[in-house]
Design a protein around this motif. Structure first.
Motif, PDB file in Angstrom:
ATOM      1  N   PHE A  15       0.825  -1.207   0.000  1.00  0.00           N
ATOM      2  CA  PHE A  15       0.000   0.000   0.000  1.00  0.00           C
ATOM      3  C   PHE A  15       0.867   1.269   0.000  1.00  0.00           C
ATOM      4  O   PHE A  15       0.532   2.265  -0.644  1.00  0.00           O
ATOM      5  CB  PHE A  15      -0.931   0.006   1.213  1.00  0.00           C
ATOM      6  CG  PHE A  15      -2.130  -0.901   1.067  1.00  0.00           C
ATOM      7  CD1 PHE A  15      -3.018  -0.740   0.020  1.00  0.00           C
ATOM      8  CD2 PHE A  15      -2.357  -1.928   1.975  1.00  0.00           C
ATOM      9  CE1 PHE A  15      -4.120  -1.577  -0.123  1.00  0.00           C
ATOM     10  CE2 PHE A  15      -3.457  -2.766   1.849  1.00  0.00           C
ATOM     11  CZ  PHE A  15      -4.338  -2.596   0.791  1.00  0.00           C
ATOM     12  N   THR A  16       1.989   1.240   0.725  1.00  0.00           N
ATOM     13  CA  THR A  16       2.881   2.410   0.763  1.00  0.00           C
ATOM     14  C   THR A  16       3.491   2.663  -0.611  1.00  0.00           C
ATOM     15  O   THR A  16       3.584   3.809  -1.067  1.00  0.00           O
ATOM     16  CB  THR A  16       3.997   2.206   1.798  1.00  0.00           C
ATOM     17  OG1 THR A  16       3.419   1.862   3.063  1.00  0.00           O
ATOM     18  CG2 THR A  16       4.820   3.478   1.950  1.00  0.00           C
ATOM     19  N   LEU A  17       3.899   1.602  -1.283  1.00  0.00           N
ATOM     20  CA  LEU A  17       4.487   1.749  -2.617  1.00  0.00           C
ATOM     21  C   LEU A  17       3.459   2.266  -3.624  1.00  0.00           C
ATOM     22  O   LEU A  17       3.786   3.060  -4.514  1.00  0.00           O
ATOM     23  CB  LEU A  17       5.060   0.407  -3.080  1.00  0.00           C
ATOM     24  CG  LEU A  17       6.334  -0.023  -2.350  1.00  0.00           C
ATOM     25  CD1 LEU A  17       6.635  -1.492  -2.599  1.00  0.00           C
ATOM     26  CD2 LEU A  17       7.513   0.837  -2.773  1.00  0.00           C
ATOM     27  N   LEU A  18       2.218   1.833  -3.489  1.00  0.00           N
ATOM     28  CA  LEU A  18       1.170   2.348  -4.370  1.00  0.00           C
ATOM     29  C   LEU A  18       0.923   3.830  -4.104  1.00  0.00           C
ATOM     30  O   LEU A  18       0.648   4.596  -5.039  1.00  0.00           O
ATOM     31  CB  LEU A  18      -0.122   1.549  -4.173  1.00  0.00           C
ATOM     32  CG  LEU A  18      -0.107   0.122  -4.731  1.00  0.00           C
ATOM     33  CD1 LEU A  18      -1.380  -0.622  -4.354  1.00  0.00           C
ATOM     34  CD2 LEU A  18       0.052   0.139  -6.252  1.00  0.00           C
ATOM     35  N   LEU A  28       3.904  10.176  -7.439  1.00  0.00           N
ATOM     36  CA  LEU A  28       4.779  10.405  -8.589  1.00  0.00           C
ATOM     37  C   LEU A  28       3.979  10.749  -9.842  1.00  0.00           C
ATOM     38  O   LEU A  28       4.320  11.673 -10.585  1.00  0.00           O
ATOM     39  CB  LEU A  28       5.642   9.168  -8.858  1.00  0.00           C
ATOM     40  CG  LEU A  28       6.787   8.889  -7.873  1.00  0.00           C
ATOM     41  CD1 LEU A  28       7.411   7.536  -8.176  1.00  0.00           C
ATOM     42  CD2 LEU A  28       7.834   9.994  -7.941  1.00  0.00           C
ATOM     43  N   LEU A  29       2.910   9.998 -10.081  1.00  0.00           N
ATOM     44  CA  LEU A  29       2.114  10.227 -11.287  1.00  0.00           C
ATOM     45  C   LEU A  29       1.393  11.569 -11.245  1.00  0.00           C
ATOM     46  O   LEU A  29       1.170  12.198 -12.272  1.00  0.00           O
ATOM     47  CB  LEU A  29       1.107   9.089 -11.469  1.00  0.00           C
ATOM     48  CG  LEU A  29       1.687   7.722 -11.854  1.00  0.00           C
ATOM     49  CD1 LEU A  29       0.598   6.657 -11.846  1.00  0.00           C
ATOM     50  CD2 LEU A  29       2.351   7.785 -13.228  1.00  0.00           C
ATOM     51  N   ILE A  30       1.045  12.026 -10.045  1.00  0.00           N
ATOM     52  CA  ILE A  30       0.306  13.280  -9.914  1.00  0.00           C
ATOM     53  C   ILE A  30       1.221  14.496  -9.935  1.00  0.00           C
ATOM     54  O   ILE A  30       0.927  15.512 -10.577  1.00  0.00           O
ATOM     55  CB  ILE A  30      -0.525  13.270  -8.611  1.00  0.00           C
ATOM     56  CG1 ILE A  30      -1.648  12.225  -8.701  1.00  0.00           C
ATOM     57  CG2 ILE A  30      -1.118  14.644  -8.329  1.00  0.00           C
ATOM     58  CD1 ILE A  30      -2.360  11.981  -7.392  1.00  0.00           C
ATOM     59  N   ALA A  89      -0.370   5.340 -18.791  1.00  0.00           N
ATOM     60  CA  ALA A  89      -1.601   4.550 -18.695  1.00  0.00           C
ATOM     61  C   ALA A  89      -1.311   3.156 -18.135  1.00  0.00           C
ATOM     62  O   ALA A  89      -2.064   2.637 -17.293  1.00  0.00           O
ATOM     63  CB  ALA A  89      -2.252   4.441 -20.071  1.00  0.00           C
ATOM     64  N   LYS A  90      -0.200   2.554 -18.577  1.00  0.00           N
ATOM     65  CA  LYS A  90       0.159   1.227 -18.064  1.00  0.00           C
ATOM     66  C   LYS A  90       0.445   1.270 -16.573  1.00  0.00           C
ATOM     67  O   LYS A  90       0.015   0.386 -15.817  1.00  0.00           O
ATOM     68  CB  LYS A  90       1.387   0.702 -18.815  1.00  0.00           C
ATOM     69  CG  LYS A  90       1.119   0.305 -20.259  1.00  0.00           C
ATOM     70  CD  LYS A  90       2.395  -0.125 -20.954  1.00  0.00           C
ATOM     71  CE  LYS A  90       2.132  -0.462 -22.416  1.00  0.00           C
ATOM     72  NZ  LYS A  90       3.376  -0.835 -23.136  1.00  0.00           N
ATOM     73  N   LEU A  91       1.163   2.315 -16.146  1.00  0.00           N
ATOM     74  CA  LEU A  91       1.467   2.435 -14.724  1.00  0.00           C
ATOM     75  C   LEU A  91       0.202   2.653 -13.904  1.00  0.00           C
ATOM     76  O   LEU A  91       0.039   2.093 -12.819  1.00  0.00           O
ATOM     77  CB  LEU A  91       2.445   3.583 -14.488  1.00  0.00           C
ATOM     78  CG  LEU A  91       3.924   3.297 -14.779  1.00  0.00           C
ATOM     79  CD1 LEU A  91       4.744   4.558 -14.590  1.00  0.00           C
ATOM     80  CD2 LEU A  91       4.446   2.187 -13.868  1.00  0.00           C
ATOM     81  N   ARG A  92      -0.687   3.483 -14.436  1.00  0.00           N
ATOM     82  CA  ARG A  92      -1.942   3.740 -13.709  1.00  0.00           C
ATOM     83  C   ARG A  92      -2.764   2.460 -13.565  1.00  0.00           C
ATOM     84  O   ARG A  92      -3.238   2.130 -12.471  1.00  0.00           O
ATOM     85  CB  ARG A  92      -2.763   4.819 -14.431  1.00  0.00           C
ATOM     86  CG  ARG A  92      -2.149   6.206 -14.346  1.00  0.00           C
ATOM     87  CD  ARG A  92      -3.012   7.221 -15.091  1.00  0.00           C
ATOM     88  NE  ARG A  92      -2.331   8.492 -15.259  1.00  0.00           N
ATOM     89  CZ  ARG A  92      -2.263   9.436 -14.337  1.00  0.00           C
ATOM     90  NH1 ARG A  92      -2.869   9.247 -13.176  1.00  0.00           N
ATOM     91  NH2 ARG A  92      -1.619  10.565 -14.569  1.00  0.00           N
ATOM     92  N   TRP A  93      -2.935   1.732 -14.670  1.00  0.00           N
ATOM     93  CA  TRP A  93      -3.736   0.512 -14.624  1.00  0.00           C
ATOM     94  C   TRP A  93      -3.052  -0.568 -13.781  1.00  0.00           C
ATOM     95  O   TRP A  93      -3.707  -1.313 -13.054  1.00  0.00           O
ATOM     96  CB  TRP A  93      -4.014  -0.005 -16.024  1.00  0.00           C
ATOM     97  CG  TRP A  93      -5.148   0.706 -16.674  1.00  0.00           C
ATOM     98  CD1 TRP A  93      -5.115   1.601 -17.695  1.00  0.00           C
ATOM     99  CD2 TRP A  93      -6.535   0.594 -16.304  1.00  0.00           C
ATOM    100  NE1 TRP A  93      -6.373   2.058 -17.992  1.00  0.00           N
ATOM    101  CE2 TRP A  93      -7.273   1.452 -17.161  1.00  0.00           C
ATOM    102  CE3 TRP A  93      -7.227  -0.149 -15.342  1.00  0.00           C
ATOM    103  CZ2 TRP A  93      -8.649   1.578 -17.078  1.00  0.00           C
ATOM    104  CZ3 TRP A  93      -8.613  -0.017 -15.252  1.00  0.00           C
ATOM    105  CH2 TRP A  93      -9.307   0.847 -16.114  1.00  0.00           C
ATOM    106  N   GLY A  94      -1.716  -0.624 -13.890  1.00  0.00           N
ATOM    107  CA  GLY A  94      -0.994  -1.561 -13.051  1.00  0.00           C
ATOM    108  C   GLY A  94      -1.177  -1.253 -11.583  1.00  0.00           C
ATOM    109  O   GLY A  94      -1.375  -2.155 -10.761  1.00  0.00           O
ATOM    110  N   GLY A  95      -1.125   0.028 -11.232  1.00  0.00           N
ATOM    111  CA  GLY A  95      -1.340   0.432  -9.850  1.00  0.00           C
ATOM    112  C   GLY A  95      -2.745   0.102  -9.369  1.00  0.00           C
ATOM    113  O   GLY A  95      -2.940  -0.368  -8.243  1.00  0.00           O
TER     114      GLY A  95
END
Length: 340
Positions: A125-128, A134-136, A148-154
Motif C-alpha cells: 500500500f505504501t508503494l502504491l 509520482l504520477l500526480i 496509462a500502463k502504470l496507472r492501470w498496473g497500480g
C-alpha cells in the motif's frame, strides 16, 4: 519445496542477466563502475542499513497484540529473514523471519507469520501511494502509453492488495466461519491433513488482531513512510554517486519498479529481475546502457551484501546453525530452530 518454480526463477534470472550484459561495451562498463563516488555510496549504504532498524521497529507495533517483543529480537529476526531471502529461493526468508522470532520470544510461528504478511501488505500500500504521488506531482519521462500502463498496473495491484486485506480481515473477525468453510471445501482430502491445515490457519488468525487495533496506527503509517522514503533516498544517492544529474523522483520510481520486479520468479536475491527493472527505469531518463547497468549492479550489490553481512552477524549472535536453512522441514513457522 517446488523444484519447478526454483528452476523457472533461475532461468529467468540467467536470461535477464545475459540480455543486460549483451547490450553493453565491457570497457565502458568498467569505466562507469570505477567512476562512482565512494563517499556517496557509503552514505547510501548507511541509509539502507537504517531501513532495517525502521522495519524492525514497525514490526514491533504489528506484534503488539500478540506480545511486547524486545526490539533486539525483532531486529535479529528481521535481519536473518532478509539474509535468508538473499540465499534461499521462493522468498523463504519471510518464513524464516517468523520462525526466528518464534524461537526467541516463544510466539506461535503461524501467528508470527501472519504479522509478516500484514507487514508486506503495508509495504504494498505504501508503494502504491508513492506511485500515485509520482504520477500526480512529478515530471516523469513517460509517454501517455507508459503512464496509462502504470496507472492501470497500480489500480490492479491496489485491487489485489485490498482483496487480500479483506480476506485476512474476514479470517480475523470470524475464524470459526472460515474454518468451517475450509473443512467443507477440503472434505475430499484425508481428515488428518485437513485438521492439521486448519490448526495452522487458526494459529495464523491469532496474528491478525493487529488489523482491528488502532492505537498504533499513526506509528505504523509514519514508519512505513520513513522506511520507503529512506529506500528512495538510497536509490537517489547511488544514482548521484555516478555523477548523474537526475531529479529526486528517479529514486522513488526506482523503488516502485524494483518492488514490482521482485514479485516475479527469480533466483535467490532477486538477481536479474532487480537489475532489469533498474536498468529499464534509468533508460527512461536517457542514461547510457553501460552507466545504467553500472548503477543497477552497485545498487543491488550494496543491498545484497549488506543484508547477508548483517544477517550473518545476527545469525552468529542468536546461535542458529546454517544447517537449519538447508533442511526444508526446518523452514516452518511452527518448528523451532536448534540452538547448535
Amino acid at each position: 519445496m517446488k523444484q519447478g518454480h526454483v528452476w523457472v526463477g533461475m532461468g529467468i534470472s540467467l536470461v535477464l542477466v545475459g540480455y543486460l550484459f549483451s547490450r553493453v561495451d565491457y570497457d565502458q562498463l568498467w569505466l562507469s563502475l570505477t567512476s562512482a563516488d565512494g563517499a556517496l555510496l557509503l552514505a547510501a549504504a548507511a541509509l539502507l542499513a537504517g531501513t532495517l532498524l525502521i522495519r524492525a521497529w514497525r514490526w514491533r507495533y504489528l506484534l503488539a497484540p500478540l506480545k511486547s517483543v524486545r526490539f533486539s529480537h525483532a531486529m535479529s529476526a528481521t535481519s536473518i529473514g532478509l539474509m535468508a531471502n538473499m540465499i534461499l529461493p521462493l522468498r523463504l526468508g519471510e518464513i524464516v523471519r517468523a520462525a526466528v522470532l518464534g524461537y526467541q520470544e516463544g510466539i506461535d510461528g503461524s501467528a508470527s507469520f501472519a504479522t509478516v504478511v500484514v507487514d508486506r501488505l503495508l509495504d504494498g500500500f505504501t508503494l502504491l501511494l508513492i506511485l500515485a504521488v509520482l504520477l500526480i506531482s512529478a515530471l516523469l519521462p513517460l509517454d501517455q502509453a507508459w503512464e496509462a500502463k502504470l496507472r492501470w498496473g497500480g489500480v490492479l495491484l491496489f485491487a489485489f492488495y485490498l482483496g487480500v486485506f479483506v480476506l485476512l480481515f474476514a479470517l480475523q473477525r470470524s475464524p470459526a466461519r472460515v474454518l468451517s468453510r475450509l473443512r467443507r471445501l477440503c472434505s475430499c482430502l484425508p481428515t488428518r491433513w485437513v485438521e492439521n491445515f486448519c490448526r495452522h490457519v487458526e494459529s495464523f488468525s491469532a496474528g491478525l488482531h493487529t488489523l482491528d487495533r488502532t492505537e498504533y496506527l499513526g506509528q505504523i503509517v509514519v514508519t512505513s513512510l520513513m522506511l520507503w522514503g529512506l529506500t528512495g533516498l538510497y536509490n537517489f544517492l547511488v544514482v548521484r554517486a555516478f555523477g548523474l544529474n537526475l531529479p529526486l523522483a528517479v529514486g522513488f520510481l526506482l523503488v516502485v519498479v524494483q518492488a514490482a520486479a521482485v514479485m516475479l520468479p527469480a533466483s535467490p536475491g532477486f538477481i536479474g529481475t532487480h537489475h532489469a527493472a533498474s536498468f529499464a527505469c534509468l533508460s527512461l531518463w536517457g542514461v547510457a546502457p553501460e552507466m545504467a547497468l553500472s548503477v543497477a549492479l552497485v545498487m543491488h550489490a550494496i543491498g545484497y551484501f549488506l543484508s547477508i553481512a548483517i544477517g550473518a552477524l545476527y545469525l552468529w549472535a542468536v546461535g542458529i546453525s546454517l544447517r537449519d536453512f538447508s533442511r526444508p522441514a526446518r523452514v516452518n513457522p511452527d518448528v523451532p530452530f536448534s540452538n547448535t
